[in-house]
Write a protein that holds these residues in place. Structure first.
Motif: not given
Length: 279
Positions: A50-66
């Motif tokens: 649920m993304g409750s403790n995760t920060i996703i970077k603003d640009t150029n994430l080099d992996k796929v979110i599963l």
């Protein structure tokens, strides 16, 4: 590399509680066969609940979110055990336990997120954590093989489960017991949480408690209660929580985390360890 799986483009800000993050590729399998094909393809991925403790970077994430939104959403009662899919929200499990007068997992009601992420982080609250009542977890490795790991085979520590980060948690089994007063306990936890913690646009606890110390006390001593960078702020209600006051970026949050670590270290000589996940 097998590129037969289909991803979608989504904003990280729609996948996390803190509501920050740029565009990312997301894969949501509809079957176990699709999931196996995906992990065997060799793509770099990160399983996200649920993304409750995760920060996703603003640009150029080099992996796929599963995301396992379409799989592993069931709760099965085989007393004295319950078997829960990794995608089930913690509060849904808590409500199930209340309805069936089952004790042992009441702390889940106050922890945002889902079961898979909770096991991986060995999340906890009010003196309890996921590993306390865990019997086994079902996982998939990078070769698509599914296996069951019993608690004795896994090393758990404070806010950590020592298994490969590439493992995908599919189901978890917990031992429970009959408790006619389960609702009273949950209600007490909820009242306490609402009095002491911010509820929305937050990440939960930012830093782990150092041994023998409380992270929030160290942050307070360093003068960081209410400290803000951009739209990211250390909550005045609970200064170990970061809140998005509006328009925060993931970059703001990272800068705030680094600054608070620096201030606390300068004041106390203690380097706080992050509890949240940075992607």
């Amino acid at each position: 590399m097998d590129l037969s799986y289909k991803t979608t483009k989504e904003m990280g800000s729609n996948l996390t509680w803190i509501r920050t993050g740029g565009e990312v590729e997301v894969f949501r399998p509809d079957s176990i066969l699709e999931l196996k094909s995906f992990v065997k393809s060799g793509v770099d991925y990160f399983p996200l609940g649920m993304g409750s403790n995760t920060i996703i970077k603003d640009t150029n994430l080099d992996k796929v979110i599963l995301k396992l939104d379409n799989l592993y959403k069931e709760i099965e009662l085989e007393y004295p055990y319950i078997i829960v899919g990794s995608g089930v929200p913690n509060f849904t499990v808590s409500r199930f336990c209340i309805q069936n007068f089952l004790g042992g997992l009441e702390f889940l009601h106050t922890i945002p997120g889902s079961i898979g992420g909770g096991v991986f982080m060995n999340a906890g609250a009010y003196g309890s954590c996921f590993s306390d009542n865990l019997e086994w977890v079902e996982v998939m490795d990078i070769f698509g093989s599914v296996s069951k790991l019993y608690k004795k085979e896994i090393k758990f520590s404070y806010r950590k489960c020592h298994v490969p980060k590439t493992f995908i948690f599919l189901r978890a089994c917990f031992k429970v017991f009959k408790d006619e007063k389960i609702k009273e306990k949950v209600d007490g936890y909820v009242v306490s949480r609402n009095l002491t913690q911010p509820r929305f646009l937050t990440l939960g606890s930012t830093f782990k408690n150092p041994e023998g110390k409380k992270a929030w006390e160290l942050i307070d001593q360093a003068g960081c209660r209410g400290f803000a960078i951009g739209g990211a702020k250390m909550s005045e209600k609970h200064c170990n929580f970061i809140v998005n006051t509006g328009g925060a970026t993931s970059g703001d949050i990272v800068k705030l985390i680094n600054s608070v670590q620096s201030f606390v270290f300068s004041k106390t000589g203690i380097l706080l360890d992050r509890e949240i996940v940075l992607l």
